[in-house]
Design a protein around this motif. Structure first.
Motif, PDB file in Angstrom:
ATOM      1  N   GLY A   1       0.819  -1.207   0.000  1.00 61.75           N
ATOM      2  CA  GLY A   1       0.000   0.000   0.000  1.00 61.75           C
ATOM      3  C   GLY A   1       0.850   1.252   0.000  1.00 61.75           C
ATOM      4  N   ALA A   2       0.297   2.314   0.612  1.00 61.95           N
ATOM      5  CA  ALA A   2       0.969   3.616   0.623  1.00 61.95           C
ATOM      6  C   ALA A   2       2.362   3.521   1.241  1.00 61.95           C
ATOM      7  CB  ALA A   2       0.109   4.610   1.414  1.00 61.95           C
ATOM      8  N   MET A   3       2.534   2.683   2.249  1.00 57.50           N
ATOM      9  CA  MET A   3       3.836   2.541   2.913  1.00 57.50           C
ATOM     10  C   MET A   3       4.652   1.401   2.298  1.00 57.50           C
ATOM     11  SD  MET A   3       3.960   4.882   5.263  1.00 57.50           S
ATOM     12  CE  MET A   3       5.262   4.415   6.389  1.00 57.50           C
TER      13      MET A   3
ATOM     14  N   ASP B   1       0.223  -8.858  -2.565  1.00 57.76           N
ATOM     15  CA  ASP B   1      -0.836  -8.004  -2.027  1.00 57.76           C
ATOM     16  C   ASP B   1      -2.142  -8.558  -2.597  1.00 57.76           C
ATOM     17  OD1 ASP B   1      -0.978  -4.766  -0.929  1.00 57.76           O
ATOM     18  OD2 ASP B   1      -2.764  -5.609  -1.862  1.00 57.76           O
ATOM     19  N   VAL B   2      -3.233  -8.398  -1.844  1.00 52.52           N
ATOM     20  CA  VAL B   2      -4.523  -8.866  -2.377  1.00 52.52           C
ATOM     21  C   VAL B   2      -4.935  -8.045  -3.604  1.00 52.52           C
ATOM     22  CG1 VAL B   2      -5.513 -10.002  -0.333  1.00 52.52           C
ATOM     23  CG2 VAL B   2      -5.690  -7.515  -0.561  1.00 52.52           C
TER      24      VAL B   2
ATOM     25  N   MET C   1       3.223  -5.456   5.944  1.00 49.38           N
ATOM     26  CA  MET C   1       2.818  -4.065   6.156  1.00 49.38           C
ATOM     27  C   MET C   1       1.368  -3.914   5.712  1.00 49.38           C
ATOM     28  SD  MET C   1       3.656  -1.333   7.387  1.00 49.38           S
ATOM     29  CE  MET C   1       4.210   0.339   7.442  1.00 49.38           C
ATOM     30  N   VAL C   2       0.440  -4.358   6.560  1.00 48.78           N
ATOM     31  CA  VAL C   2      -0.988  -4.339   6.219  1.00 48.78           C
ATOM     32  C   VAL C   2      -1.727  -3.426   7.215  1.00 48.78           C
ATOM     33  CG1 VAL C   2      -0.961  -6.566   5.024  1.00 48.78           C
ATOM     34  CG2 VAL C   2      -1.347  -6.515   7.490  1.00 48.78           C
ATOM     35  N   PRO C   3      -3.002  -3.085   6.934  1.00 47.89           N
ATOM     36  CA  PRO C   3      -3.636  -2.024   7.732  1.00 47.89           C
ATOM     37  C   PRO C   3      -3.905  -2.353   9.214  1.00 47.89           C
ATOM     38  CG  PRO C   3      -4.771  -2.321   5.629  1.00 47.89           C
ATOM     39  CD  PRO C   3      -3.801  -3.447   5.754  1.00 47.89           C
TER      40      PRO C   3
ATOM     41  N   HIS D   1      -6.144  -8.043   9.334  1.00 43.77           N
ATOM     42  CA  HIS D   1      -5.321  -8.365   8.153  1.00 43.77           C
ATOM     43  C   HIS D   1      -4.055  -9.109   8.577  1.00 43.77           C
ATOM     44  CE1 HIS D   1      -7.533  -4.546   7.270  1.00 43.77           C
ATOM     45  NE2 HIS D   1      -7.964  -5.296   6.282  1.00 43.77           N
TER      46      HIS D   1
ATOM     47  N   SER E   1      -4.978 -12.603   9.264  1.00 36.27           N
ATOM     48  CA  SER E   1      -5.258 -13.312   8.017  1.00 36.27           C
ATOM     49  C   SER E   1      -3.954 -13.637   7.275  1.00 36.27           C
ATOM     50  CB  SER E   1      -6.228 -12.462   7.195  1.00 36.27           C
ATOM     51  OG  SER E   1      -5.929 -12.495   5.856  1.00 36.27           O
TER      52      SER E   1
ATOM     53  N   THR F   1       0.754  -1.207  12.147  1.00 38.74           N
ATOM     54  CA  THR F   1       0.395  -0.675  13.469  1.00 38.74           C
ATOM     55  C   THR F   1      -0.894  -1.356  13.903  1.00 38.74           C
ATOM     56  OG1 THR F   1       1.346   1.458  12.888  1.00 38.74           O
ATOM     57  CG2 THR F   1      -0.087   1.401  14.807  1.00 38.74           C
TER      58      THR F   1
ATOM     59  N   VAL G   1       6.260   1.550  12.258  1.00 38.35           N
ATOM     60  CA  VAL G   1       7.102   2.644  11.774  1.00 38.35           C
ATOM     61  C   VAL G   1       6.464   4.006  12.028  1.00 38.35           C
ATOM     62  CG1 VAL G   1       7.850   1.110   9.914  1.00 38.35           C
ATOM     63  CG2 VAL G   1       6.168   2.865   9.415  1.00 38.35           C
TER      64      VAL G   1
ATOM     65  N   LEU H   1      -6.354   7.182  10.083  1.00 35.34           N
ATOM     66  CA  LEU H   1      -5.263   6.381  10.671  1.00 35.34           C
ATOM     67  C   LEU H   1      -4.991   6.854  12.102  1.00 35.34           C
ATOM     68  CD1 LEU H   1      -2.625   5.919   7.802  1.00 35.34           C
ATOM     69  CD2 LEU H   1      -4.156   4.214   8.775  1.00 35.34           C
TER      70      LEU H   1
ATOM     71  N   LYS I   1      -7.591   5.367  14.286  1.00 38.45           N
ATOM     72  CA  LYS I   1      -7.298   3.953  14.554  1.00 38.45           C
ATOM     73  C   LYS I   1      -6.213   3.826  15.627  1.00 38.45           C
ATOM     74  CE  LYS I   1      -4.270   1.775  12.180  1.00 38.45           C
ATOM     75  NZ  LYS I   1      -3.242   0.873  11.732  1.00 38.45           N
TER      76      LYS I   1
HETATM   77  P1  NAD Z   1      -2.647   0.943   2.914  1.00 41.04           P
HETATM   78  O1  NAD Z   1      -4.089   0.671   3.152  1.00 41.04           O
HETATM   79  O2  NAD Z   1      -2.242   1.975   1.929  1.00 41.04           O
HETATM   80  O3  NAD Z   1      -1.923  -0.431   2.462  1.00 41.04           O
HETATM   81  C1  NAD Z   1      -2.148  -1.677   3.044  1.00 41.04           C
HETATM   82  C2  NAD Z   1      -2.003  -2.751   1.966  1.00 41.04           C
HETATM   83  O4  NAD Z   1      -2.211  -4.032   2.567  1.00 41.04           O
HETATM   84  C3  NAD Z   1      -3.032  -2.601   0.846  1.00 41.04           C
HETATM   85  O5  NAD Z   1      -2.386  -2.565  -0.409  1.00 41.04           O
HETATM   86  C4  NAD Z   1      -3.897  -3.853   0.998  1.00 41.04           C
HETATM   87  O6  NAD Z   1      -4.413  -4.335  -0.229  1.00 41.04           O
HETATM   88  C5  NAD Z   1      -2.922  -4.829   1.619  1.00 41.04           C
HETATM   89  N1  NAD Z   1      -3.569  -5.953   2.296  1.00 41.04           N
HETATM   90  C6  NAD Z   1      -4.631  -5.939   3.127  1.00 41.04           C
HETATM   91  N2  NAD Z   1      -4.924  -7.188   3.536  1.00 41.04           N
HETATM   92  C7  NAD Z   1      -4.020  -8.001   2.922  1.00 41.04           C
HETATM   93  C8  NAD Z   1      -3.823  -9.414   2.946  1.00 41.04           C
HETATM   94  N3  NAD Z   1      -4.607 -10.221   3.657  1.00 41.04           N
HETATM   95  N4  NAD Z   1      -2.809  -9.916   2.204  1.00 41.04           N
HETATM   96  C9  NAD Z   1      -2.020  -9.096   1.466  1.00 41.04           C
HETATM   97  N5  NAD Z   1      -2.171  -7.765   1.422  1.00 41.04           N
HETATM   98  C10 NAD Z   1      -3.155  -7.222   2.141  1.00 41.04           C
HETATM   99  O7  NAD Z   1      -2.015   1.234   4.343  1.00 41.04           O
HETATM  100  P2  NAD Z   1      -0.629   1.968   4.671  1.00 41.04           P
HETATM  101  O8  NAD Z   1      -0.845   3.439   4.734  1.00 41.04           O
HETATM  102  O9  NAD Z   1       0.437   1.390   3.790  1.00 41.04           O
HETATM  103  O10 NAD Z   1      -0.414   1.505   6.190  1.00 41.04           O
HETATM  104  C11 NAD Z   1       0.006   0.200   6.536  1.00 41.04           C
HETATM  105  C12 NAD Z   1       0.253   0.167   8.039  1.00 41.04           C
HETATM  106  O11 NAD Z   1       1.247   1.141   8.369  1.00 41.04           O
HETATM  107  C13 NAD Z   1      -0.987   0.530   8.876  1.00 41.04           C
HETATM  108  O12 NAD Z   1      -1.033  -0.279  10.010  1.00 41.04           O
HETATM  109  C14 NAD Z   1      -0.744   1.996   9.235  1.00 41.04           C
HETATM  110  O13 NAD Z   1      -1.362   2.370  10.450  1.00 41.04           O
HETATM  111  C15 NAD Z   1       0.755   2.036   9.353  1.00 41.04           C
HETATM  112  N6  NAD Z   1       1.353   3.367   9.130  1.00 41.04           N
HETATM  113  C16 NAD Z   1       0.904   4.151   8.105  1.00 41.04           C
HETATM  114  C17 NAD Z   1       1.459   5.411   7.926  1.00 41.04           C
HETATM  115  C18 NAD Z   1       0.972   6.323   6.818  1.00 41.04           C
HETATM  116  O14 NAD Z   1       1.285   7.524   6.847  1.00 41.04           O
HETATM  117  N7  NAD Z   1       0.248   5.821   5.829  1.00 41.04           N
HETATM  118  C19 NAD Z   1       2.478   5.875   8.779  1.00 41.04           C
HETATM  119  C20 NAD Z   1       2.943   5.034   9.777  1.00 41.04           C
HETATM  120  C21 NAD Z   1       2.370   3.771   9.947  1.00 41.04           C
END
Ligand code: NAD
Length: 321
Positions: A15-17, A39-40, A75-77, A81, A84, A108, A135, A259, A262
């Motif tokens: 995802g984004a991270m 990734d799914v 690195m999933v939400p 997840h 899973s 997180t 992170v 976020l 959460k």
């Molecule tokens: P995001 O939603 O952009 O990405 C998560 C990815 O996980 C998605 O691409 C999703 O399809 C994938 N996913 C979900 N379930 C799955 C599974 N069963 N198998 C495979 N892939 C799966 O989230 P993000 O922003 O990348 O954040 C990820 C984690 O990092 C979260 O826990 C978030 O709190 C934490 N975080 C995010 C930030 C931020 O600024 N975005 C900063 C620090 C920490």
């Protein structure tokens, strides 16, 4: 680096991270190393594989990635997840033999779920090692390779050096927090504090501005006084005070308010579980819940609480000569 200890690295969650973190690994791992990703969302997998051909390889599911890699990062939400990906179902990481493998979850989530996954792995694969490593530093930090990792690991852990060297390819700091789940406890405690400061800063700026003060003057006052903090200095919730802050760019490209909601809720739960008394927890949670659901704030940087609380974003109009 030419160490064989990173020949096959797995990464699940693009995802984004996750995507920019894989980008950092692709740039910095030794030449012979291969990265197996899943990734799914298939398009996310295809995109990163086509960006790094012969370096990043498509996995069909989490099990496939685990089979091909000796170190697996996730690195999933949220906690569901993580469960899973690791333990539920026929294609999870633990559905294959992960003996001797190193597993690092950077999501997180709550400490209880992380410990549950760790216990499951310890029981079924005693030679495998699982760590929490959430992170901080956001999407821009992930793109620049400047995030910080809070690692649930003691200073004496035999895997510490190997993990630190790998994580350092994606971030500027790796802080061992003492033991299992303590990386998450540190991250949640940090985000609770940062979330509370953003609300307090918004309220304090609003009361000062309504009393006739310029937000730029107020910010100088806080910086010189006992209220000095990073949110006011670099992430000021009032647009136009600090040019690089998300607030000055339409509250875009920051840490999404959902976020923060959460993480804040996870921190309040953790506090209840360990018996820490909170006087600000419920008020903070209510604020972030409200802002997450408010169409004026949803999907924007969490410092949008200034808008949510009714602060004046157009103060520059009034200050024009
Ligand atoms: P995001 O939603 O952009 O990405 C998560 C990815 O996980 C998605 O691409 C999703 O399809 C994938 N996913 C979900 N379930 C799955 C599974 N069963 N198998 C495979 N892939 C799966 O989230 P993000 O922003 O990348 O954040 C990820 C984690 O990092 C979260 O826990 C978030 O709190 C934490 N975080 C995010 C930030 C931020 O600024 N975005 C900063 C620090 C920490």
């Amino acid at each position: 680096m030419t160490s064989p200890e990173y020949n096959n690295v797995g990464f699940i969650g693009l995802g984004a991270m996750g995507t920019p973190m894989v980008g950092q690994l692709a740039e910095k791992l030794p030449k012979e190393a291969r990265i197996h990703v899943f990734d799914v969302v298939e398009s996310a997998v295809d995109e990163i594989c086509s960006r790094y051909p012969n370096r990043v390889f498509k996995g069909v599911n989490a099990k496939d990635v685990a089979e091909k890699s000796e170190i697996i990062l996730t690195m999933v939400p949220e906690d569901a997840h993580v469960k899973s990906v690791y333990v539920d179902g026929e294609t999870s990481i633990c559905s294959t033999d992960i003996s001797n493998k190193l597993l690092i979850d950077c999501s997180t989530i709550d400490t209880a779920t992380s410990l549950l996954v760790k216990d499951y792995i310890n029981k079924n694969f005693p030679s495998a090692s699982f760590y929490d490593a959430p992170v901080s530093g956001g999407v821009i930090g992930a793109q620049k390779g400047t995030i910080a990792f809070f690692l649930g690991c003691s200073d004496e852990d035999p895997n510490l050096l190997r993990i630190t060297r790998l994580l350092s390819m994606m971030g500027k700091e790796v802080i061992p927090c003492g033991g299992p789940s303590l990386g998450l406890a540190a991250k949640l405690s940090n985000n609770y504090l940062s979330g509370i400061i953003a609300i307090a800063c918004s309220e304090a700026m609003d009361m000062g501005m309504r009393s006739g003060l310029s937000p730029k003057v107020l910010t100088k006052v806080y910086a010189a006084g006992t209220a000095q903090n990073t949110i006011c200095d670099r992430f000021n919730p009032v647009p136009g005070v600090y040019p690089d802050a998300p607030s000055s760019n339409g509250y875009k490209n920051g840490f999404k308010v959902q976020l923060m909601r959460k993480d804040f809720a996870l921190a309040v739960d953790m506090a209840h579980r360990v018996g820490a008394r909170l006087v600000l927890g419920d008020a903070g949670l209510e604020t972030y819940e409200g802002a997450s659901q408010d169409p004026r704030c949803r999907d924007l940087d969490s410092r949008v609480v200034f808008r949510y609380l009714g602060g004046n974003e157009n103060w520059q109009e009034k200050e024009k000569p």
